[in-house]
Design an enzyme around this catalytic site. Structure first.
Site, PDB file in Angstrom:
ATOM      1  N   TYR A  39      38.001   1.519 -37.236  1.00 28.81           N
ATOM      2  CA  TYR A  39      38.122   2.817 -36.560  1.00 28.81           C
ATOM      3  C   TYR A  39      38.578   3.957 -37.475  1.00 28.81           C
ATOM      4  O   TYR A  39      38.674   5.097 -37.027  1.00 28.81           O
ATOM      5  CB  TYR A  39      39.085   2.686 -35.366  1.00 28.81           C
ATOM      6  N   GLU A  55      28.604  10.744 -24.782  1.00 28.91           N
ATOM      7  CA  GLU A  55      29.406   9.534 -25.026  1.00 28.91           C
ATOM      8  C   GLU A  55      29.513   9.335 -26.542  1.00 28.91           C
ATOM      9  O   GLU A  55      28.491   9.386 -27.241  1.00 28.91           O
ATOM     10  CB  GLU A  55      28.663   8.347 -24.375  1.00 28.91           C
ATOM     11  N   ARG A 113      45.351   1.169 -35.669  1.00 30.99           N
ATOM     12  CA  ARG A 113      44.555   0.141 -34.999  1.00 30.99           C
ATOM     13  C   ARG A 113      43.291  -0.188 -35.805  1.00 30.99           C
ATOM     14  O   ARG A 113      42.409   0.673 -35.945  1.00 30.99           O
ATOM     15  CB  ARG A 113      44.154   0.714 -33.640  1.00 30.99           C
ATOM     16  N   ARG A 162      28.304  -4.799 -33.369  1.00 33.27           N
ATOM     17  CA  ARG A 162      29.520  -5.582 -33.180  1.00 33.27           C
ATOM     18  C   ARG A 162      29.275  -6.740 -32.204  1.00 33.27           C
ATOM     19  O   ARG A 162      28.131  -7.148 -31.999  1.00 33.27           O
ATOM     20  CB  ARG A 162      30.635  -4.631 -32.739  1.00 33.27           C
ATOM     21  N   ALA A 166      37.284   0.623 -24.496  1.00 36.71           N
ATOM     22  CA  ALA A 166      36.921  -0.672 -23.901  1.00 36.71           C
ATOM     23  C   ALA A 166      36.305  -0.524 -22.510  1.00 36.71           C
ATOM     24  O   ALA A 166      35.478  -1.349 -22.094  1.00 36.71           O
ATOM     25  CB  ALA A 166      38.147  -1.578 -23.851  1.00 36.71           C
ATOM     26  N   ASN A 177      43.723   2.668 -25.941  1.00 39.39           N
ATOM     27  CA  ASN A 177      44.030   2.255 -27.321  1.00 39.39           C
ATOM     28  C   ASN A 177      43.640   3.286 -28.380  1.00 39.39           C
ATOM     29  O   ASN A 177      43.952   3.104 -29.556  1.00 39.39           O
ATOM     30  CB  ASN A 177      43.398   0.887 -27.671  1.00 39.39           C
ATOM     31  N   HIS A 187      31.279   6.939 -29.741  1.00 36.95           N
ATOM     32  CA  HIS A 187      32.023   5.777 -30.233  1.00 36.95           C
ATOM     33  C   HIS A 187      32.206   5.911 -31.731  1.00 36.95           C
ATOM     34  O   HIS A 187      31.268   6.286 -32.444  1.00 36.95           O
ATOM     35  CB  HIS A 187      31.280   4.470 -29.931  1.00 36.95           C
ATOM     36  N   LEU A 188      33.405   5.592 -32.200  1.00 33.72           N
ATOM     37  CA  LEU A 188      33.687   5.651 -33.636  1.00 33.72           C
ATOM     38  C   LEU A 188      32.863   4.606 -34.377  1.00 33.72           C
ATOM     39  O   LEU A 188      32.231   4.885 -35.397  1.00 33.72           O
ATOM     40  CB  LEU A 188      35.183   5.409 -33.875  1.00 33.72           C
ATOM     41  N   SER A 189      32.885   3.376 -33.864  1.00 32.79           N
ATOM     42  CA  SER A 189      32.138   2.287 -34.494  1.00 32.79           C
ATOM     43  C   SER A 189      30.740   2.212 -33.890  1.00 32.79           C
ATOM     44  O   SER A 189      30.488   2.790 -32.819  1.00 32.79           O
ATOM     45  CB  SER A 189      32.879   0.961 -34.266  1.00 32.79           C
ATOM     46  N   ASN A 238      34.920   9.216 -25.043  1.00 31.38           N
ATOM     47  CA  ASN A 238      34.901   7.881 -25.636  1.00 31.38           C
ATOM     48  C   ASN A 238      35.700   7.000 -24.674  1.00 31.38           C
ATOM     49  O   ASN A 238      36.926   6.984 -24.713  1.00 31.38           O
ATOM     50  CB  ASN A 238      35.535   7.881 -27.033  1.00 31.38           C
ATOM     51  N   ARG A 252      30.005  -5.790 -26.619  1.00 33.73           N
ATOM     52  CA  ARG A 252      30.085  -4.333 -26.823  1.00 33.73           C
ATOM     53  C   ARG A 252      28.708  -3.676 -26.823  1.00 33.73           C
ATOM     54  O   ARG A 252      28.587  -2.462 -26.912  1.00 33.73           O
ATOM     55  CB  ARG A 252      30.791  -4.010 -28.146  1.00 33.73           C
TER      56      ARG A 252
HETATM   57  C1  DQA Z   1      35.026   2.147 -29.223  1.00 34.00           C
HETATM   58  C2  DQA Z   1      34.236   0.833 -29.156  1.00 34.00           C
HETATM   59  C3  DQA Z   1      34.731  -0.053 -28.018  1.00 34.00           C
HETATM   60  O1  DQA Z   1      33.994  -1.261 -27.988  1.00 34.00           O
HETATM   61  C4  DQA Z   1      36.193  -0.389 -28.233  1.00 34.00           C
HETATM   62  O2  DQA Z   1      36.680  -1.158 -27.159  1.00 34.00           O
HETATM   63  C5  DQA Z   1      37.029   0.802 -28.483  1.00 34.00           C
HETATM   64  C6  DQA Z   1      36.519   1.895 -29.283  1.00 34.00           C
HETATM   65  C7  DQA Z   1      34.657   2.989 -30.450  1.00 34.00           C
HETATM   66  O3  DQA Z   1      35.013   4.161 -30.459  1.00 34.00           O
HETATM   67  O4  DQA Z   1      34.064   2.473 -31.413  1.00 34.00           O
HETATM   68  O5  DQA Z   1      38.205   0.839 -28.098  1.00 34.00           O
HETATM   69  O6  DQA Z   1      34.717   2.912 -28.063  1.00 34.00           O
END
Ligand code: DQA
Length: 149
Positions: free
Chosen positions: A28, A104, A23, A113, A83, A16, A106-108, A80, A117
Site C-alpha cells: 500500500y 472507485e 500497514r 492479488r 475490504a 484500515n 484501489h491503491l493495489s 476506496n 479480491r
Molecule cells: C484496497 C484493496 C482491498 O482488497 C483491501 O482490503 C484494502 C485496500 C486497496 O486500496 O488496494 O484494504 O482497497
C-alpha cells in the site's frame, strides 16, 4: 470563480486505510492517509474543487456518509471501500442512491492479488474504477472528474 461556486468532491476511505504508512507498505506504500489527503487537497485546489475527506472502519458509518452525500450538495464521490469492496451489498446499495459520478479507487491492483479480491461488489454502481496506481490513483480520479462534473 468564488468559493461558493466551487464544486465539492467527497472522498471516502474505508477500513484500515487509517493505518496507511504502517500497514503492509510493500503493498500500500509508505504514505500516510494524512499525506494522501493533503496531496488531494492541493490537487483539488489546483483544479478549482473543494474536497471533503472521510475515513471509517465501520460499514454503517460509510453507508451514512454516502446517504449524507445524497442529501447534501456534492458533485462527485471518490471511494476506496477497502475490504468492504469485496463484501458490502450495503455500500453498493447506498451508492446506487446517488446520481452524481462515483469513482472507485484501489491503491493495489486488486486483480493481481488473492482471488477473493478479484470481485468488487461496488463496481457495477460506479462510473469507473482505478486500481493499482498507488496513491496516484486518487489524483487520477480527481483529474477524471474534471471532465465529468
Ligand atoms: C484496497 C484493496 C482491498 O482488497 C483491501 O482490503 C484494502 C485496500 C486497496 O486500496 O488496494 O484494504 O482497497
Amino acid at each position: 470563480m468564488t468559493g461558493t461556486d466551487k464544486k465539492t468532491i467527497l472522498v471516502i476511505h474505508g477500513p484500515n486505510l487509517n493505518m496507511l504508512g504502517k500497514r503492509e507498505p510493500e503493498i500500500y506504500g509508505k504514505q500516510t492517509l494524512d499525506q494522501i489527503n493533503n496531496r488531494l487537497k492541493t490537487e483539488a485546489d489546483a483544479l478549482g474543487f473543494n474536497i471533503k475527506t472521510f475515513q471509517s472502519n465501520y460499514e454503517g458509518a460509510i453507508v451514512e456518509q454516502i446517504q449524507a452525500a445524497f442529501q447534501e450538495n456534492y458533485s462527485a464521490v471518490i471511494i476506496n471501500p477497502a475490504a468492504y469492496t469485496h463484501t458490502s451489498v450495503a455500500i453498493k446499495d447506498a451508492l446506487l442512491l446517488l446520481s452524481i459520478p462515483v469513482i472507485e479507487v484501489h491503491l493495489s491492483n486488486i486483480y493481481k492479488r488473492e482471488a477473493f479480491r478479484h470481485h468488487s461488489m461496488v463496481s457495477s454502481a460506479v462510473a469507473g474504477q482505478i486500481t493499482g496506481f498507488g496513491s496516484h490513483g486518487y489524483l487520477m480520479a480527481l483529474n477524471a472528474l474534471k471532465n465529468m462534473i
